[in-house]
Design an enzyme around this catalytic site. Structure first.
Site, mmCIF file in Angstrom:
data_model
loop_
_atom_site.group_PDB
_atom_site.id
_atom_site.type_symbol
_atom_site.label_atom_id
_atom_site.label_comp_id
_atom_site.label_asym_id
_atom_site.label_seq_id
_atom_site.Cartn_x
_atom_site.Cartn_y
_atom_site.Cartn_z
ATOM 1 N N GLY A 189 19.279 -18.474 46.164
ATOM 2 C CA GLY A 189 20.542 -18.908 46.750
ATOM 3 C C GLY A 189 21.649 -18.998 45.726
ATOM 4 N N SER A 190 22.567 -19.936 45.926
ATOM 5 C CA SER A 190 23.855 -19.946 45.226
ATOM 6 C C SER A 190 23.805 -20.259 43.740
ATOM 7 C CB SER A 190 24.788 -20.959 45.903
ATOM 8 O OG SER A 190 25.009 -20.599 47.248
ATOM 9 N N VAL A 191 22.656 -20.626 43.188
ATOM 10 C CA VAL A 191 22.610 -20.914 41.748
ATOM 11 C C VAL A 191 23.038 -19.706 40.930
ATOM 12 C CG1 VAL A 191 20.859 -22.738 41.814
ATOM 13 C CG2 VAL A 191 20.149 -20.361 41.624
#
Length: 684
Positions: free
Chosen positions: A386-388
């Site tokens: 995801g957004s990491v």
């Protein structure tokens, strides 16, 4: 006519008189040579007979080897993680050119006093033992028709086959099987090399009886063996690995390689992970004893030339106390996850030198809720994070030139591709369209911003509702930037078994997934890759190879950890070609994730952590067996102004209502770090 006849007669007489003369000369020469040979033999017998006899009977010297203690593994503070437990053992040293019949006799005698495990006994070993008795061999061969027609090797193979096929009729007793195991161990050893017949669980009675009858059993002795011990718990085995024992011997997949290096078949060697990776360091050097042999290859004298050297020790970068607390925190977080959760994983790393301070992991079976330790899931489980990864996405766009530190503002809005909408979490319907710069996009975790960057990098002119006619080259471009930070490539950690992650298909039919890739919802990465990525961000752009071995050290005379022999130095794999302004922009975004003023910032719950941290949270929309799930992740460092520690974690396949599990776990990890490893009072 008379004249011709006389000439013929004269030639005939001449020929007839020459042949006997030549033969006589040959006989004379042969006689002289034979006489000379007899004279020489007599001379040698009389003059040098005693000398030659002495040469035959003179002693010879050979070297006998013995086992030594394996090197130990310590944590960063000097605590023993992997040690050695001593056991009294029964050993055997094979003599020079020892016959099978001699070994058979010794094995039978020893088997009267020592009981060994029969679980590994094969039918071939049992047959070899049985046929080592010459009477048994003759009886079996007599039962095989026409066996005399075959070579001796073929005859023995036929006898072996007969014994193995008729085991039940031969009535092998437990005592015979016990002796067969001992015989097999003795037979497989190398001459003048010491091997274990029984390396643990030797009773006092066995020791006493063997000691009383040593004179009857050439090569048998009472010695010491060592097995691995784990004073701080066996969970470290997930990193340290395991060692073979005398029962298992050399690993079957490496037996030829190790035999070529001088190992015996039943030597103990590292089978996995650090024990295998550092086998040559941990193994040590066997003792050497010079033995004097007579003409019958009997040992008449022993002279200890070298006492052997215990293996060198490994000191790890891992802090044992913190590792224990980290594993406990990860397990506790997983126990509270429920649903379809498949595990929780975390890596804690020093961003300045690549040292792994702790790594923890557990797997969970959603069907049974059973949780098992899996520390190495951090290097071999691939997870859609995801957004990491958005920090790498913004960095790539800055390096590509589609945005600059002074010109990076875009409007977060739903992206409409042919009627299919992809949006940010806070702007599902376009009612929250806001302008954000690169740092702000990281702060609020804008998916729209990242997709727009990807289209700019592909030189694609976006029109709402239109087709996405981008070149598939965008996949390799985005991944190329990600890989500079360690995402999608091996990090080089010094533990075998690391995987590269999983890259999704890159064909034209998957072009829409290039947008998903931009905000972390397509390719899958390992936890160690995320830790390396965030360390690269934290340290100013140096991708450093992570490592768990700090140094190789000797042993003091008191048996404690000795002087440093080799130190593992930080290794920079590549440097990110970003300007200071570009790097500062991304780091400002990470800081704002936790400490920013935007109402949509995603990491506000981490603001209570002291010293203050910078972070990037992640939420990926995932599926487990057709069920919709979410994966929560986090990559962070502390303190924000002087990063000294990186914490990266992931919790795949949580329920769709999960929100802050990742941040709650991060709080526990940072608390344990400042308590176990480094006092926060030392931070400026």
């Amino acid at each position: 006519m008379k004249i011709f006849k006389k000439k013929n007669d004269r030639n005939k007489n001449k020929k007839g008189s020459t042949l006997p003369f030549r033969l006589n000369i040959v006989f004379v020469i042969v006689g002289i040579l034979f006489a000379a040979l007899l004279a020489q033999l007599a001379y040698l017998q009389v003059m040098y007979g005693a000398r030659f006899k002495a040469e035959v009977n003179k002693s010879d010297t050979s070297t006998m080897t013995g086992n030594v203690q394996r090197g130990m593994i310590y944590d960063s503070t000097g605590k023993v993680l992997v040690g050695n437990s001593a056991h009294q053992a029964i050993t055997y040293t094979k003599g020079v050119n020892e016959l099978s019949s001699d070994i058979y006799k010794t094995a039978n005698t020893l088997s009267k006093y020592v009981k060994v495990s029969r679980s590994s006994l094969t039918s071939r070993q049992l047959a070899d033992y049985y046929l080592a008795d010459n009477t048994n061999l003759k009886n079996i061969m007599a039962k095989i028709p026409n066996i005399s027609k075959y070579t001796s090797t073929a005859q023995y193979d036929m006898a072996l086959d007969y014994v193995q096929k008729n085991r039940k009729q031969l009535h092998f007793t437990k005592a015979m099987k016990n002796a067969a195991v001992i015989f097999a161990k003795m037979s497989s050893s190398y001459q003048l090399s010491t091997t274990y017949i029984k390396d643990s669980g030797v009773s006092q009675r066995e020791l006493a009886e063997v000691g009383e009858h040593l004179a009857e059993m050439p090569g048998v002795n009472v010695g010491t063996s060592w097995t691995r011990s784990y004073p701080n718990g066996k969970s470290i085995q997930d990193i340290a690995g395991t060692v073979s024992n005398e029962k298992t011997g050399l690993p079957s997949d490496r037996v030829n390689e190790l035999l070529a290096e001088g190992y015996s078949r039943n030597d103990s060697v590292g089978q996995s992970y650090l024990e295998k990776q550092y086998q040559s360091v941990l193994n040590g050097t066997k003792s050497q004893t010079e033995v004097v042999l007579n003409s019958d290859n009997e040992i008449t004298k022993e002279i200890k030339k070298y006492g052997g050297q215990k293996g060198d020790n490994l000191q790890l970068t891992i802090n044992a106390k913190f590792q224990k607390d980290l594993q406990a925190a990860v397990k506790s977080a997983e126990e509270g996850a429920g649903g379809y959760s498949t595990g929780t994983y975390a890596v804690v790393m020093n961003p300045k030198n690549g040292a792994i301070i702790g790594m923890a992991g557990v797997d969970r079976d959603p069907s049974t809720s059973k949780i098992t330790n899996n520390v190495l899931g951090t290097i071999n489980n691939s997870i859609v994070m995801g957004s990491v990864v958005k920090g790498a996405m913004v960095s790539g766009a800055l390096m590509d030139g589609v945005i600059t530190p002074t010109n990076s503002t875009l409007t977060d809005m739903p992206i409409n591709i042919g009627g299919v909408k992809k949006t940010s979490w806070f702007n599902k319907n376009g009612g929250q369209n806001i302008a954000v710069d690169a740092a702000g996009a990281l702060e609020v975790s804008s998916n729209s911003y990242m997709m727009q960057l990807a289209m700019k990098e592909a030189n694609f002119n976006y029109v709402s509702g239109g087709a996405l006619n981008m070149s598939t080259n965008i996949f390799s471009k985005l991944r190329g930037y990600f890989e500079q930070f360690g995402l999608g490539v091996k990090t080089g950690i010094d533990i075998p078994g690391e995987t590269t992650g999983i890259a999704g298909p890159s064909t034209k039919s998957h072009i829409g997934n290039a947008l998903d890739l931009s905000f972390g919802n397509y390719d899958a990465y390992t936890m160690i890759q995320v830790a390396q990525y965030m360390s690269t961000m934290a340290n100013g752009g140096y991708r450093i190879q992570p490592h768990v071995v700090k140094s190789i050290r000797g042993t003091n005379s008191d048996g404690k950890l000795g002087a440093v022999k080799t130190t593992v130095m930080p290794k920079v794999l590549n440097t990110i070609p970003m300007t200071e302004a570009q790097k500062a922009l991304v780091k400002r975004g990470f800081y704002q994730v936790v400490h920013g003023n935007n109402a949509y910032k995603t990491g506000g719950k981490l603001a209570s952590i002291k010293p203050g941290i910078s972070a990037k949270t992640g939420t990926a929309q995932t599926f487990y067996n057709g069920n919709e799930t979410v994966t929560l992740s986090l990559a962070s460092y502390a303190p924000s102004d002087d990063p000294q520690v990186v914490v990266a974690l992931a919790m795949p396949n949580l329920g769709t209502d999960a929100e802050s599990n990742n941040m709650e776990l991060a709080k526990k990890i940072y608390s344990a770090y400042w308590k176990d490893v480094q006092s926060s009072s030392t931070v400026k």
